[in-house]
Structure formats: structure tokens, C-alpha cells
Motif scaffolding. Structure first.
Motif, PDB file in Angstrom:
ATOM      1  N   GLY A  14      23.407   8.635  -0.357  1.00  0.00           N
ATOM      2  CA  GLY A  14      23.415   7.503   0.566  1.00  0.00           C
ATOM      3  C   GLY A  14      22.787   7.849   1.901  1.00  0.00           C
ATOM      4  N   VAL A  15      23.190   9.008   2.439  1.00  0.00           N
ATOM      5  CA  VAL A  15      22.633   9.433   3.724  1.00  0.00           C
ATOM      6  C   VAL A  15      21.129   9.645   3.592  1.00  0.00           C
ATOM      7  CG1 VAL A  15      22.606  11.287   5.411  1.00  0.00           C
ATOM      8  CG2 VAL A  15      24.782  10.472   4.525  1.00  0.00           C
ATOM      9  N   SER A  16      20.747  10.307   2.507  1.00  0.00           N
ATOM     10  CA  SER A  16      19.322  10.551   2.266  1.00  0.00           C
ATOM     11  C   SER A  16      18.564   9.241   2.185  1.00  0.00           C
ATOM     12  CB  SER A  16      19.163  11.359   0.974  1.00  0.00           C
ATOM     13  OG  SER A  16      17.869  11.888   0.891  1.00  0.00           O
ATOM     14  N   ALA A  17      19.164   8.258   1.490  1.00  0.00           N
ATOM     15  CA  ALA A  17      18.495   6.969   1.344  1.00  0.00           C
ATOM     16  C   ALA A  17      18.304   6.301   2.702  1.00  0.00           C
ATOM     17  CB  ALA A  17      19.296   6.058   0.417  1.00  0.00           C
ATOM     18  N   LEU A  18      19.307   6.437   3.548  1.00  0.00           N
ATOM     19  CA  LEU A  18      19.207   5.852   4.878  1.00  0.00           C
ATOM     20  C   LEU A  18      18.057   6.481   5.653  1.00  0.00           C
ATOM     21  CD1 LEU A  18      20.731   3.832   6.646  1.00  0.00           C
ATOM     22  CD2 LEU A  18      21.935   5.750   7.680  1.00  0.00           C
ATOM     23  N   ILE A  19      17.973   7.803   5.575  1.00  0.00           N
ATOM     24  CA  ILE A  19      16.873   8.490   6.246  1.00  0.00           C
ATOM     25  C   ILE A  19      15.534   8.050   5.660  1.00  0.00           C
ATOM     26  CG2 ILE A  19      15.857  10.755   6.730  1.00  0.00           C
ATOM     27  CD1 ILE A  19      18.652  11.920   6.629  1.00  0.00           C
ATOM     28  N   ALA A  20      15.520   7.848   4.341  1.00  0.00           N
ATOM     29  CA  ALA A  20      14.287   7.404   3.687  1.00  0.00           C
ATOM     30  C   ALA A  20      13.845   6.062   4.265  1.00  0.00           C
ATOM     31  CB  ALA A  20      14.502   7.288   2.184  1.00  0.00           C
ATOM     32  N   VAL A  21      14.799   5.158   4.441  1.00  0.00           N
ATOM     33  CA  VAL A  21      14.466   3.831   4.976  1.00  0.00           C
ATOM     34  C   VAL A  21      13.885   3.966   6.376  1.00  0.00           C
ATOM     35  CG1 VAL A  21      15.463   1.680   5.805  1.00  0.00           C
ATOM     36  CG2 VAL A  21      16.119   2.557   3.581  1.00  0.00           C
ATOM     37  N   ILE A  22      14.465   4.858   7.171  1.00  0.00           N
ATOM     38  CA  ILE A  22      13.941   5.057   8.529  1.00  0.00           C
ATOM     39  C   ILE A  22      12.499   5.570   8.469  1.00  0.00           C
ATOM     40  CG2 ILE A  22      14.183   6.438  10.641  1.00  0.00           C
ATOM     41  CD1 ILE A  22      17.208   6.394  10.171  1.00  0.00           C
ATOM     42  N   PHE A  23      12.277   6.553   7.601  1.00  0.00           N
ATOM     43  CA  PHE A  23      10.912   7.091   7.482  1.00  0.00           C
ATOM     44  C   PHE A  23       9.929   6.025   7.006  1.00  0.00           C
ATOM     45  CE2 PHE A  23      11.488  11.048   9.041  1.00  0.00           C
ATOM     46  CZ  PHE A  23      12.232  11.946   8.296  1.00  0.00           C
ATOM     47  N   TYR A  24      10.394   5.190   6.088  1.00  0.00           N
ATOM     48  CA  TYR A  24       9.527   4.111   5.600  1.00  0.00           C
ATOM     49  C   TYR A  24       9.175   3.174   6.740  1.00  0.00           C
ATOM     50  CZ  TYR A  24       7.889  -0.103   3.389  1.00  0.00           C
ATOM     51  OH  TYR A  24       7.128  -1.186   3.074  1.00  0.00           O
ATOM     52  N   GLY A  25      10.185   2.843   7.537  1.00  0.00           N
ATOM     53  CA  GLY A  25       9.938   1.959   8.682  1.00  0.00           C
ATOM     54  C   GLY A  25       8.890   2.536   9.615  1.00  0.00           C
ATOM     55  N   ILE A  26       9.015   3.840   9.877  1.00  0.00           N
ATOM     56  CA  ILE A  26       8.045   4.496  10.759  1.00  0.00           C
ATOM     57  C   ILE A  26       6.641   4.430  10.155  1.00  0.00           C
ATOM     58  CG2 ILE A  26       7.332   6.718  11.724  1.00  0.00           C
ATOM     59  CD1 ILE A  26      10.281   7.460  11.944  1.00  0.00           C
ATOM     60  N   THR A  27       6.552   4.785   8.883  1.00  0.00           N
ATOM     61  CA  THR A  27       5.246   4.769   8.201  1.00  0.00           C
ATOM     62  C   THR A  27       4.623   3.387   8.266  1.00  0.00           C
ATOM     63  OG1 THR A  27       6.132   6.393   6.645  1.00  0.00           O
ATOM     64  CG2 THR A  27       4.078   5.332   6.053  1.00  0.00           C
ATOM     65  N   HIS A  28       5.407   2.374   7.916  1.00  0.00           N
ATOM     66  CA  HIS A  28       4.897   1.011   7.876  1.00  0.00           C
ATOM     67  C   HIS A  28       4.415   0.559   9.244  1.00  0.00           C
ATOM     68  CE1 HIS A  28       5.226  -3.426   7.735  1.00  0.00           C
ATOM     69  NE2 HIS A  28       4.761  -3.256   6.516  1.00  0.00           N
ATOM     70  N   ARG A  29       5.226   0.811  10.246  1.00  0.00           N
ATOM     71  CA  ARG A  29       4.869   0.357  11.586  1.00  0.00           C
ATOM     72  C   ARG A  29       3.595   1.039  12.100  1.00  0.00           C
ATOM     73  NH1 ARG A  29       6.722  -2.898  15.465  1.00  0.00           N
ATOM     74  NH2 ARG A  29       5.760  -2.433  17.465  1.00  0.00           N
ATOM     75  N   MET A  30       3.531   2.347  11.864  1.00  0.00           N
ATOM     76  CA  MET A  30       2.363   3.097  12.325  1.00  0.00           C
ATOM     77  C   MET A  30       1.089   2.599  11.653  1.00  0.00           C
ATOM     78  SD  MET A  30       2.715   5.401  14.585  1.00  0.00           S
ATOM     79  CE  MET A  30       4.090   4.927  15.571  1.00  0.00           C
TER      80      MET A  30
ATOM     81  N   LEU B 140       0.834  -1.204   0.000  1.00  0.00           N
ATOM     82  CA  LEU B 140       0.000   0.000   0.000  1.00  0.00           C
ATOM     83  C   LEU B 140       0.869   1.253   0.000  1.00  0.00           C
ATOM     84  CD1 LEU B 140      -2.741  -1.032   2.579  1.00  0.00           C
ATOM     85  CD2 LEU B 140      -3.128  -0.533   0.193  1.00  0.00           C
ATOM     86  N   VAL B 141       1.856   1.279   0.890  1.00  0.00           N
ATOM     87  CA  VAL B 141       2.725   2.456   1.000  1.00  0.00           C
ATOM     88  C   VAL B 141       3.586   2.617  -0.253  1.00  0.00           C
ATOM     89  CG1 VAL B 141       4.610   3.515   2.281  1.00  0.00           C
ATOM     90  CG2 VAL B 141       2.792   2.330   3.503  1.00  0.00           C
TER      91      VAL B 141
END
Lengths: 120, 235, 274
Positions: free
Chosen positions: C250-266, C107-108
Motif C-alpha cells: 500500500g505504501v509503495s503504491a502511494l509512492i508510485a502514484v506520487i511519482f506518476y503525478g510528477i512524471t505526468h506533470r513534467m 503515453l506514460v
């Protein structure tokens, strides 16, 4: 067919009564094919399981039978239908006696009341 | 195997428990009424069954499994709200259901929609609230699911629509599926139910068949319900 | 299933984006056409000043409309990204979305992919429109000359352009996911969902700013002057630029992964549809 299902008595018993009446009055003619359980249930606004249960009882009473090819049919045993009619009539009469007794009329008094009404 | 089973199911909202140790199981082939006043936990139970909420305690199982993508395939849910995008057309909605649900009977849905007078090209935003609700019910009941969860399907509709809705539910009856109707309008649905489960402040307070209640108590389920809940705080 | 979700999301967004993109391109063509007409009117009949003046006026109006349409395309792409996520997951539509037999991840992902596609399309439309309006032989000449006269080879130029494009894409992904994560956290609250979404967006924004500052200070602390002095050859500059771009990516991508994790979990565990 008009279904008047009261809310304070078991549904399946009322369905049995309604269908029996319909058979007696000829709305479902002897030997005629009956609509499916689901159709009748939808028509009556009741649960198909309950309609199924009603039919099971009607089959036990012999008023309805299930044949493999023809499906559910009304019995063409006129004697059976006549017996059912008499049973329902007897129940109505009993209800009448009971209603009269509650009003304070014993059997003889109630009978006299009836004759008077018929006379007039 | 029970199609819906709850074991010590608990869910909290803030402080008060919405569901407090609920145990129940529903077998296929029945139309069960989940009855209770507002706030008794009915909607919470249905949301948990759909995976829209996660339990705080206990478990809820659909066909033996915890709510997941697999269970969503066999559960057809009618929420209290209408959930369509305004801009969609009827046929696009049918496309959506056909795409995502393998058990969707498009022909049956189209037939029922046509009888309701809905054209395939019609836009949802042009429909009245009543039509949208009917359409949502038709789509939900056109799925050949194993468990139908209907949340207040007849709340706030006129008597003719109510009859239509109950008629649709009865006509789509499938002995291998179970239908759970959650409502507080009991008198209108009694005749359609096999069994009823009374829920109050998150607990099951009564479970019986409609006919058993009527023959044992000589009253309608609605009357018994009023008695059971007369002295509750909800008044 | 992802394909089906993409189909739905594209259907919902294209009905808004495509007309606007088309309008921008058409306005570009008309602006160019009118400008050309104005020029020829002024050249062929200088005594018919009214015509030239009138055409000039129309051209200017079209020009303004054109610029507005370009802004609209870019702004709309952004608004759609936020609105689509909000509509699908945080309103009553959520009852449909979250009972579909698809994973939260899909979905995300579907929303993200569609947002990125429109991001690229909107930029392409802006570039194309500008080309339509302003491109003539001189511009193309300059463009080719750049490639010839710059110290870098054609290959290096293309590589850098590609890196810039990839970096922009990754950065946009991170930004999208920052919006999504904020909204996902916002919806988990009982009240003031929208307000909490905005609050968390700024919380994330500030957090990233702080981290960037720390990062920058760390780099300064490592005495980069030493490395910069060695950047004498074009090749060294090229490698330096590429390194910078890809480290940031690379740094941006890492932050993106963190944000994705937050979105998914929520959305999976703390779903709070009303």
C-alpha cells in the motif's frame, strides 16, 4: 513550359504574361484544354492561389474560358488572341523607346539607328 | 474561422522573451511564410501551436481551441529534426501513421515514397539524411490535415531536393487547409507563399502578401527582408 | 489509442527481449542435455575418460553461459525500461510522440505497462530456465512435500505466494515510476538533462530511505513486541505476514502514484524538447 519568374515583380502578373505568351505562340493552342491550376502551379513552382488569380485575370481578358463540362480552355477567338499579341508587341515597342530614351536617343534618332541596322 | 490564432502570445526562455505579445490569425486556404532570423521566435511559435510548449501569457488557438489531443488530430507538423526510430521499416512507419491519424492518406504516401525509390521493407537506418527528410515530409503532407506547420522544410538540402519539397507542398495543396512554412531561406520559397509574416525578437514586424510587397516596393520579399533586418542585433 | 501505443512499444522492445529470452531457454536446454550426456558418458564407459572430461568441460562452459544469459535477461529488462522511456520522450523521437493525438497519461502508461510485462516475463524465463536445468523427480517431490508438511494450508500458501507476487509487481511499478519521474524532471532542465535525471533519482532514493526509517522508528515506538508475542498459531502468523506484505504494498503504491503525478506533470507542462 519554361517559367522564368522574376523576384521583383508580382508573381500573378508574370504568370498572366507567361500564359498569354504561350497562347500567342500556340504552345496552348486555341480551344485546347488547359492543365489544372494545381498542375500548372506545381510546374511553375508557385502558389496555386496565385495561379488561380492569374487565370481569373485571363478569364476577364477573355483569353481563357471555363466551361462546365470541358473545364478551362483557351479561347478559339482568333481575333482576341491577335489583339493580345498586338498588345504585347506594343508593350515591347514602348519598352524599346524607353530604353533608347534613357540612352539619350529621341524617337527620330532611335528610328534612324534601326533603319541603319536593317540596311546592313 | 481562423485556423490558427494568437492573442498576445508570450513565452519566456530564462530571461529573454522568445515571443512577446504576438497577435496574428491565419485563415484556411493560404500558404503563409513565417520569416525571421534565427532566434526570432518562429520555432517557439510552432511548438506552442503543437502543444509542445505552454504559453506564459496570452493564448494560442487552433480552430478555436487551445492545443490538446483534439487539435493534434488536425495539425500536421514537420519539425526541423527527423523523429524516427532507426530500427523501423518504412511499412512500419506507415502503419504507425495510419494507426494514429484518421486523416492519413496511406495510398498517396506509398505512391510518393515509391516514386522516391523507397521500398516498404527498407530500414530507416539504411537511409541517408536527405532521404529521411524527404520521407518525413511525404508522411506529413500525406495527412489531410487542416493546418500544416513546416519548420525549415528546405534548410540544408540540395537544390533538387528543395524543388522536390516545394513541388510536394504545392501538389498537396488543399483550399480548406492552411500551410505555415517557417524559414529563413526566403528567396527559395517566395513564389510559393501567399502571405508573409516577419518575426523579429518575438514580435510581428510586418505582414503582407508577396504580390503586394513586390508591387509596392518593386523588390523581392527576400530583398525587403534584408532591408528590414539589416540593422538588427542579429548581425 | 492505448492499445496502439502498446503495440508500438512492444514491437520496439520485443525485438531485443525475445531473442535474449529465447537464448536463455535454449542454453538451459543445452546445459541440461550436456550434463545428462556427461553423466551417461562417465557411467557407460569410465575408461573413456577423455570424452567424459571433454563433455564435462563443455557442460561447465554452457553452465557459465547459461548463468550469464539469465543475468542478461534481468539486466536487459531493466535497461530497456529506462532506455525506451528516454528514447521516446527525451530525444528527437519526442517530436513524434508528443504530437500524436494521445494524452500524456496514455503515453506514460504504455511505457509502464510494457516495462512491467517484461519484468514478469524476465522472471518467468529465469524460473523456467532453472526448472529446465535443475528439475527432476526429487525436486518436485520436495516441492509437494512442502505444501503438505507446512503448518499453513495449501490455500494460505497460495495466498502468500500471490501476495509476494503482487508486492513485487507493485514495488517494480514504483521503481519504474521513480526512474520515469527522475527523467521527466531531468528533461525539463535546459542543460545537463541526463545528469539532472541521475541526481533526482538519488534525491528520490534518499527521500524514500528517510521516510522508511521514520516509518520503522514509528513502528518500533509503538511497542510491537506486544503483538509479536501473540503470534502463536500458524493462522496468526499467516495473517501477520499478509498484513505486513499488503501494508508495504500500500505504501509503495502511494509512492508510485506520487511519482506518476510528477512524471505526468513534467511531461505535460514542462516539456522541453530541443
Amino acid at each position: 513550359m519554361q517559367w522564368h519568374i522574376r523576384s521583383d515583380a508580382p508573381v500573378y502578373a508574370q504568370l498572366v504574361e507567361h500564359i498569354t505568351l504561350a497562347i500567342i505562340t500556340g504552345e496552348f493552342s486555341p480551344g485546347a484544354r488547359l492543365p489544372s491550376v494545381r498542375e500548372l502551379a506545381a510546374d511553375a513552382g508557385v502558389n496555386p492561389n496565385t495561379m488561380q488569380r492569374a487565370f481569373a485575370e485571363l478569364e476577364r481578358d477573355g483569353l481563357v474560358q471555363t466551361q462546365r463540362t470541358a473545364g478551362r480552355t483557351v479561347t478559339d477567338d482568333a481575333a482576341r488572341i491577335e489583339r493580345a499579341k498586338q498588345r504585347l508587341a506594343a508593350a515591347s515597342i514602348e519598352a524599346f523607346w524607353e530604353a533608347m530614351r534613357r540612352l539619350g536617343y529621341d524617337r527620330d534618332a532611335a528610328l534612324a539607328l534601326l533603319k541603319n541596322r536593317e540596311g546592313n | 474561422m481562423a485556423i490558427l490564432e494568437c492573442r498576445a502570445l508570450t513565452k519566456h526562455y530564462g530571461g529573454a522573451p522568445a515571443l512577446d505579445g504576438v497577435d496574428l490569425s491565419i485563415e484556411p486556404g493560404g500558404i503563409v511564410g513565417l520569416l525571421g532570423p534565427n532566434g526570432s521566435g518562429k520555432t517557439t511559435l510552432l511548438k506552442l501551436a503543437n502543444g509542445l510548449l505552454t504559453p506564459d501569457g496570452g493564448e494560442i488557438l487552433i480552430d478555436g481551441r487551445a492545443p490538446s489531443v483534439e487539435t493534434k488530430r488536425i495539425v500536421s507538423y514537420l519539425p526541423e529534426r527527423t523523429y524516427f526510430s532507426d530500427w523501423m521499416r518504412v511499412e512500419q512507419l506507415l502503419d504507425l501513421f495510419s494507426d494514429f491519424y484518421a486523416d492519413f492518406d496511406r495510398a498517396a504516401a506509398e505512391d510518393m515514397l515509391a516514386r522516391m525509390g523507397l521500398e516498404p521493407k527498407q530500414r530507416i537506418k539504411e537511409m541517408s539524411k536527405g532521404m529521411r527528410e524527404k520521407m518525413q515530409l511525404i508522411l506529413v503532407m500525406s495527412r489531410r490535415a487542416k493546418l500544416y506547420l513546416l519548420d525549415e522544410p528546405i534548410g540544408g538540402v540540395d537544390p533538387a531536393t528543395r524543388d522536390y519539397i516545394l513541388h510536394t507542398i504545392i501538389s498537396n495543396y488543399n483550399p480548406e487547409a492552411a500551410v505555415v512554412i517557417s524559414t529563413h531561406l526566403i528567396a527559395d520559397v517566395e513564389n510559393v507563399l501567399d502571405e508573409v509574416i516577419f518575426l523579429n525578437t518575438g514580435r510581428v514586424v510586418l505582414r503582407s502578401t508577396v504580390d503586394a510587397i513586390r508591387s509596392e516596393q518593386g523588390k523581392s520579399v527576400d530583398a525587403v527582408f534584408r532591408e528590414v533586418f539589416r540593422c538588427s542585433e542579429n548581425y | 489509442m492505448l492499445g496502439k501505443l502498446l503495440k508500438q512499444d512492444f514491437r520496439a522492445t520485443a525485438r531485443v527481449m525475445l531473442p535474449v529470452c529465447l537464448i536463455a531457454l535454449i542454453l538451459a536446454a543445452f546445459t541440461r542435455g550436456c550434463a545428462a550426456l556427461t553423466k551417461s558418458a562417465a557411467a557407460t564407459a569410465p575408461w573413456r575418460l577423455q570424452n567424459a572430461d571433454f563433455l564435462s568441460f563443455v557442460t561447465n562452459v554452457l553452465g557459465v553461459l547459461f548463468v550469464i544469459s539469465l543475468i542478461a535477461v534481468l539486466v536487459l529488462a531493466f535497461i530497456l525500461m529506462v532506455w525506451r522511456f528516454y528514447r521516446s520522450f527525451l530525444t528527437d523521437e519526442g517530436y513524434l510522440m508528443f504530437t500524436l493525438p494521445v494524452t500524456t497519461a496514455k503515453l506514460v502508461l504504455s511505457k509502464l505497462i510494457v516495462a512491467l510485462v517484461w519484468f514478469v516475463v524476465s522472471i518467468a524465463v529465469v524460473v523456467l530456465s532453472c526448472v529446465i536445468v535443475g528439475a527432476d523427480s526429487r525436486v518436485i517431490e520436495v516441492f509437494y512435500n512442502v505444501e503438505g508438511s507446512a503448518p499453513w494450508s495449501g490455500g494460505q500458501l497460495r495466498a502468500v505466494l500471490l501476495s509476494i507476487f503482487a508486492f513485487a509487481l507493485i514495488h517494480e511499478t514504483t521503481f519504474c515510476l521513480q526512474c520515469y519521474a527522475s527523467m521527466a524532471i531531468g528533461q525539463s532542465h535546459r542543460r545537463q538533462k541526463e545528469l539532472m535525471s541521475v541526481v533526482f533519482f538519488f534525491v528520490f532514493y534518499i527521500a524514500i530511505q528517510i521516510l522508511s526509517s521514520i516509518g520503522l522508528l514509528t513502528i518500533m515506538g509503538m511497542n510491537p513486541g506486544v503483538y509479536v508475542e501473540k503470534l502463536v498459531t500458524p493462522d496468526a502468523v499467516y495473517r501477520f505476514v499478509q498484513t505486513i506484505l499488503w501494508s508495504f504494498a500500500g505504501v509503495s503504491a502511494l509512492i508510485a502514484v506520487i511519482f506518476y503525478g510528477i512524471t505526468h506533470r513534467m511531461l505535460k507542462r514542462k516539456l522541453n524538447l530541443q
